[in-house]
Design a protein around this motif. Structure first.
Motif, PDB file in Angstrom:
ATOM      1  N   LEU A 232       3.855   6.192  -9.864  1.00 30.18           N
ATOM      2  CA  LEU A 232       3.893   4.733  -9.965  1.00 30.18           C
ATOM      3  C   LEU A 232       3.828   4.273 -11.416  1.00 30.18           C
ATOM      4  N   ASP A 233       3.037   4.970 -12.213  1.00 30.71           N
ATOM      5  CA  ASP A 233       2.916   4.610 -13.622  1.00 30.71           C
ATOM      6  C   ASP A 233       4.246   4.818 -14.350  1.00 30.71           C
ATOM      7  N   ILE A 234       4.909   5.936 -14.082  1.00 29.57           N
ATOM      8  CA  ILE A 234       6.199   6.200 -14.730  1.00 29.57           C
ATOM      9  C   ILE A 234       7.246   5.186 -14.278  1.00 29.57           C
ATOM     10  N   LEU A 235       7.272   4.882 -12.989  1.00 26.90           N
ATOM     11  CA  LEU A 235       8.226   3.892 -12.478  1.00 26.90           C
ATOM     12  C   LEU A 235       7.919   2.486 -12.987  1.00 26.90           C
ATOM     13  N   GLY A 236       6.673   2.253 -13.382  1.00 27.39           N
ATOM     14  CA  GLY A 236       6.272   0.940 -13.868  1.00 27.39           C
ATOM     15  C   GLY A 236       6.016  -0.065 -12.763  1.00 27.39           C
ATOM     16  N   VAL A 237       5.574   0.420 -11.585  1.00 29.85           N
ATOM     17  CA  VAL A 237       5.383  -0.480 -10.442  1.00 29.85           C
ATOM     18  C   VAL A 237       3.985  -0.380  -9.832  1.00 29.85           C
ATOM     19  N   GLY A 238       3.088   0.329 -10.485  1.00 28.41           N
ATOM     20  CA  GLY A 238       1.762   0.534  -9.908  1.00 28.41           C
ATOM     21  C   GLY A 238       0.998  -0.748  -9.642  1.00 28.41           C
ATOM     22  N   HIS A 239       1.253  -1.790 -10.445  1.00 29.52           N
ATOM     23  CA  HIS A 239       0.506  -3.040 -10.299  1.00 29.52           C
ATOM     24  C   HIS A 239       0.821  -3.767  -8.998  1.00 29.52           C
ATOM     25  N   HIS A 240       1.885  -3.382  -8.317  1.00 25.13           N
ATOM     26  CA  HIS A 240       2.229  -4.033  -7.050  1.00 25.13           C
ATOM     27  C   HIS A 240       1.383  -3.522  -5.882  1.00 25.13           C
ATOM     28  N   PHE A 241       0.789  -2.356  -6.029  1.00 21.04           N
ATOM     29  CA  PHE A 241       0.127  -1.700  -4.899  1.00 21.04           C
ATOM     30  C   PHE A 241      -1.380  -1.814  -5.028  1.00 21.04           C
ATOM     31  N   GLU A 242      -1.983  -2.437  -4.022  1.00 24.82           N
ATOM     32  CA  GLU A 242      -3.427  -2.651  -4.071  1.00 24.82           C
ATOM     33  C   GLU A 242      -4.208  -1.407  -3.689  1.00 24.82           C
ATOM     34  N   ARG A 243      -3.531  -0.452  -3.070  1.00 27.34           N
ATOM     35  CA  ARG A 243      -4.252   0.733  -2.611  1.00 27.34           C
ATOM     36  C   ARG A 243      -3.282   1.898  -2.454  1.00 27.34           C
ATOM     37  N   ILE A 244      -3.804   3.105  -2.645  1.00 23.75           N
ATOM     38  CA  ILE A 244      -3.069   4.336  -2.363  1.00 23.75           C
ATOM     39  C   ILE A 244      -3.851   5.096  -1.300  1.00 23.75           C
ATOM     40  N   LEU A 245      -3.217   5.350  -0.172  1.00 26.12           N
ATOM     41  CA  LEU A 245      -3.804   6.180   0.879  1.00 26.12           C
ATOM     42  C   LEU A 245      -3.091   7.524   0.834  1.00 26.12           C
ATOM     43  N   ASP A 246      -3.861   8.586   0.567  1.00 23.28           N
ATOM     44  CA  ASP A 246      -3.251   9.898   0.376  1.00 23.28           C
ATOM     45  C   ASP A 246      -3.717  10.875   1.445  1.00 23.28           C
ATOM     46  N   ILE A 247      -3.330  12.128   1.270  1.00 26.76           N
ATOM     47  CA  ILE A 247      -3.611  13.159   2.268  1.00 26.76           C
ATOM     48  C   ILE A 247      -5.114  13.320   2.509  1.00 26.76           C
ATOM     49  N   ARG A 248      -5.931  13.047   1.514  1.00 28.70           N
ATOM     50  CA  ARG A 248      -7.381  13.130   1.707  1.00 28.70           C
ATOM     51  C   ARG A 248      -7.860  12.017   2.634  1.00 28.70           C
ATOM     52  N   ASP A 249      -7.291  10.824   2.464  1.00 29.59           N
ATOM     53  CA  ASP A 249      -7.659   9.705   3.341  1.00 29.59           C
ATOM     54  C   ASP A 249      -7.290   9.988   4.790  1.00 29.59           C
ATOM     55  N   PHE A 250      -6.299  10.850   4.995  1.00 23.79           N
ATOM     56  CA  PHE A 250      -5.880  11.216   6.353  1.00 23.79           C
ATOM     57  C   PHE A 250      -6.728  12.353   6.918  1.00 23.79           C
ATOM     58  N   GLY A 251      -7.764  12.780   6.184  1.00 25.01           N
ATOM     59  CA  GLY A 251      -8.555  13.921   6.630  1.00 25.01           C
ATOM     60  C   GLY A 251      -7.766  15.214   6.573  1.00 25.01           C
ATOM     61  N   TYR A 252      -6.818  15.291   5.627  1.00 22.33           N
ATOM     62  CA  TYR A 252      -5.924  16.435   5.438  1.00 22.33           C
ATOM     63  C   TYR A 252      -4.998  16.669   6.624  1.00 22.33           C
ATOM     64  N   HIS A 253      -4.929  15.704   7.531  1.00 19.68           N
ATOM     65  CA  HIS A 253      -3.808  15.641   8.456  1.00 19.68           C
ATOM     66  C   HIS A 253      -2.689  14.952   7.674  1.00 19.68           C
ATOM     67  N   SER A 254      -1.538  14.804   8.247  1.00 19.19           N
ATOM     68  CA  SER A 254      -0.442  14.224   7.475  1.00 19.19           C
ATOM     69  C   SER A 254       0.495  13.463   8.389  1.00 19.19           C
TER      70      SER A 254
ATOM     71  N   VAL B 253       0.857  -1.183   0.000  1.00 14.17           N
ATOM     72  CA  VAL B 253       0.000   0.000   0.000  1.00 14.17           C
ATOM     73  C   VAL B 253       0.895   1.235   0.000  1.00 14.17           C
ATOM     74  N   ILE B 254       0.554   2.217  -0.823  1.00 11.70           N
ATOM     75  CA  ILE B 254       1.225   3.515  -0.770  1.00 11.70           C
ATOM     76  C   ILE B 254       0.558   4.359   0.306  1.00 11.70           C
ATOM     77  N   ILE B 255       1.367   5.011   1.130  1.00 10.96           N
ATOM     78  CA  ILE B 255       0.860   5.909   2.167  1.00 10.96           C
ATOM     79  C   ILE B 255       1.635   7.218   2.026  1.00 10.96           C
ATOM     80  N   THR B 256       0.957   8.256   1.513  1.00  7.35           N
ATOM     81  CA  THR B 256       1.655   9.464   1.081  1.00  7.35           C
ATOM     82  C   THR B 256       0.945  10.735   1.520  1.00  7.35           C
ATOM     83  N   ASN B 257       1.738  11.759   1.816  1.00  7.32           N
ATOM     84  CA  ASN B 257       1.190  13.083   2.101  1.00  7.32           C
ATOM     85  C   ASN B 257       0.829  13.840   0.829  1.00  7.32           C
ATOM     86  N   ALA B 258       1.123  13.264  -0.314  1.00  8.05           N
ATOM     87  CA  ALA B 258       0.767  13.874  -1.592  1.00  8.05           C
ATOM     88  C   ALA B 258      -0.658  13.464  -1.978  1.00  8.05           C
TER      89      ALA B 258
END
Length: 222
Positions: free
Chosen positions: A122-144, A108-113
């Protein structure tokens, strides 16, 4: 193949973790944040970098400080600061693809972005298929990260306990609260950061993301 031990999730930071710092993505983001302060908020150009750094150090992200003190709209901010020529900065990484393939944990990606930025990287790196989920700053309720609420929200989203997770991060400040909650941790130490004196403030330390699978093998059994 599944891990024979207690770990279920590999929580990976994105920027300056899955690719080297010297490629300049976060430097470019910082420049965009300063430009946002000038163009959107009327901050004098010579004051913008200092304000950006102050809010980042105090709140974990510059955005959080700008939301609290300037009332900015976060989606507009996220779109603006991540409007980057990423293909000029990072490139496909088949070696990283192979390393991630060897790690028998749910990833899982866990990012403040933003999620949109993470998908592009992830698409440019060519590794997006490894990650089942992206948790971003919105998922954190804009906390970080490093705020505990970011990790608590992530665990709720994944229905996971802290002890089932390994966090991979380039920031020791972000590792500390996750480790205090019971997560295992891997510090992706960038070359510009000196090794601290005293006990290692993470369970493992690597200086190249391509060493991740080898470092984790004794911990997860694969």
């Amino acid at each position: 193949m599944t891990a024979p031990h207690r770990f279920r999730f590999l929580l990976c930071d994105l920027d300056d973790t899955l690719y080297p710092t010297h490629q300049g993505v976060m430097k470019a983001v910082g420049e965009r944040i300063s430009r946002y302060l000038v163009e959107r908020l009327g901050v004098p150009p010579d004051a913008a970098p200092e304000i950006r750094r102050y809010y980042h150090d105090r709140y974990g992200t510059s955005m959080r400080g700008l939301m609290l003190h300037y009332g900015i709209q976060p989606d507009d901010y996220l779109e603006y600061v991540h409007d980057l020529p990423l293909t000029e900065l990072i490139q496909r990484d088949p070696q990283l693809d192979s390393v991630l393939d060897r790690i028998c944990l749910r990833k899982v990606i866990i990012t403040n972005a933003s999620r949109e930025h993470a998908i592009r990287v992830l698409d440019i790196l060519g590794v997006g298929h490894h990650f089942e989920r992206i948790l971003d700053i919105r998922d954190f309720g804009y906390h970080s990260k490093p705020h505990r609420v970011a990790y608590e929200r992530s665990l709720r989203c994944l229905q996971a306990a802290p002890g089932e997770c390994i966090l991979v991060e380039d920031s020791l400040r972000n590792i500390a609260p996750a480790r205090a909650m019971g997560m295992a941790s891997v510090w992706m130490r960038n070359a510009s950061i000196e090794m601290p004196t005293g006990p290692l403030p993470a369970d493992l330390c690597i200086d190249d993301i391509l060493h991740l699978a080898d470092a984790l093998a004794p911990l997860i059994g694969c």
